[in-house]
Design a protein around this motif. Structure first.
Motif, PDB file in Angstrom:
ATOM      1  N   GLU A 113       0.834  -1.206   0.000  1.00 45.48           N
ATOM      2  CA  GLU A 113       0.000   0.000   0.000  1.00 45.48           C
ATOM      3  C   GLU A 113       0.869   1.258   0.000  1.00 45.48           C
ATOM      4  O   GLU A 113       0.575   2.228  -0.698  1.00 45.48           O
ATOM      5  CB  GLU A 113      -0.942  -0.004   1.210  1.00 45.48           C
ATOM      6  N   ILE A 114       1.948   1.248   0.752  1.00 38.07           N
ATOM      7  CA  ILE A 114       2.866   2.387   0.763  1.00 38.07           C
ATOM      8  C   ILE A 114       3.462   2.588  -0.631  1.00 38.07           C
ATOM      9  O   ILE A 114       3.543   3.713  -1.123  1.00 38.07           O
ATOM     10  CB  ILE A 114       3.981   2.192   1.811  1.00 38.07           C
ATOM     11  N   SER A 115       3.856   1.507  -1.284  1.00 34.50           N
ATOM     12  CA  SER A 115       4.420   1.605  -2.634  1.00 34.50           C
ATOM     13  C   SER A 115       3.391   2.149  -3.616  1.00 34.50           C
ATOM     14  O   SER A 115       3.710   2.992  -4.465  1.00 34.50           O
ATOM     15  CB  SER A 115       4.911   0.237  -3.103  1.00 34.50           C
ATOM     16  N   ARG A 116       2.165   1.690  -3.498  1.00 37.13           N
ATOM     17  CA  ARG A 116       1.099   2.166  -4.387  1.00 37.13           C
ATOM     18  C   ARG A 116       0.857   3.657  -4.177  1.00 37.13           C
ATOM     19  O   ARG A 116       0.774   4.433  -5.143  1.00 37.13           O
ATOM     20  CB  ARG A 116      -0.197   1.387  -4.133  1.00 37.13           C
ATOM     21  N   LEU A 117       0.778   4.072  -2.927  1.00 33.96           N
ATOM     22  CA  LEU A 117       0.547   5.485  -2.631  1.00 33.96           C
ATOM     23  C   LEU A 117       1.713   6.353  -3.088  1.00 33.96           C
ATOM     24  O   LEU A 117       1.518   7.480  -3.550  1.00 33.96           O
ATOM     25  CB  LEU A 117       0.286   5.673  -1.134  1.00 33.96           C
ATOM     26  N   VAL A 126       1.303   6.862  -6.819  1.00 35.24           N
ATOM     27  CA  VAL A 126       0.230   7.830  -7.068  1.00 35.24           C
ATOM     28  C   VAL A 126       0.721   9.242  -6.795  1.00 35.24           C
ATOM     29  O   VAL A 126       0.480  10.170  -7.577  1.00 35.24           O
ATOM     30  CB  VAL A 126      -1.013   7.497  -6.196  1.00 35.24           C
ATOM     31  N   GLN A 127       1.429   9.421  -5.691  1.00 35.56           N
ATOM     32  CA  GLN A 127       1.943  10.750  -5.325  1.00 35.56           C
ATOM     33  C   GLN A 127       2.950  11.248  -6.360  1.00 35.56           C
ATOM     34  O   GLN A 127       2.925  12.421  -6.742  1.00 35.56           O
ATOM     35  CB  GLN A 127       2.584  10.709  -3.931  1.00 35.56           C
ATOM     36  N   GLU A 128       3.839  10.374  -6.816  1.00 31.76           N
ATOM     37  CA  GLU A 128       4.821  10.778  -7.825  1.00 31.76           C
ATOM     38  C   GLU A 128       4.142  11.173  -9.136  1.00 31.76           C
ATOM     39  O   GLU A 128       4.532  12.155  -9.765  1.00 31.76           O
ATOM     40  CB  GLU A 128       5.835   9.663  -8.054  1.00 31.76           C
ATOM     41  N   ALA A 129       3.110  10.434  -9.532  1.00 31.30           N
ATOM     42  CA  ALA A 129       2.369  10.778 -10.752  1.00 31.30           C
ATOM     43  C   ALA A 129       1.670  12.123 -10.587  1.00 31.30           C
ATOM     44  O   ALA A 129       1.674  12.960 -11.505  1.00 31.30           O
ATOM     45  CB  ALA A 129       1.350   9.685 -11.074  1.00 31.30           C
TER      46      ALA A 129
END
Length: 88
Positions: free
Chosen positions: A46-50, A53-56
């Motif tokens: 979940e941390i990796s996914r978030l 998303v934040q980088e995008a």
């Protein structure tokens, strides 16, 4: 002799109960460790996914900022250029 055998049998039953209790504790500990590892793996995913998303989102904001800066620059000519045109 019977008293000694009864005492030995009682000790064996106590030992079996202790082994059974210890085995149950080991089983529960193993199960708990497995669940904790699963939760940790899910949390890291979940941390990796978030993070992705934040980088995008940050990349989109950078692109929007560059686009807006160009639009504003073209829409509003510089004050010095306006004065030069006005004085001619």
């Amino acid at each position: 002799m019977l008293k000694q055998l009864d005492a030995l049998e009682a000790d064996l039953h106590t030992g079996n109960a202790e082994v059974a209790a210890y085995s149950e504790l080991v089983r529960r500990h193993t199960r708990t460790e497995q669940m904790a590892c699963k939760v940790t793996d899910e949390h890291v995913a979940e941390i990796s996914r978030l993070q992705a998303v934040q980088e995008a989102r940050m990349a989109r904001k950078r692109q929007d900022h560059v686009k807006k800066r160009k639009v504003v620059a073209f829409a509003h000519p510089r004050a010095a250029a306006r004065r030069a045109v006005a004085s001619n």
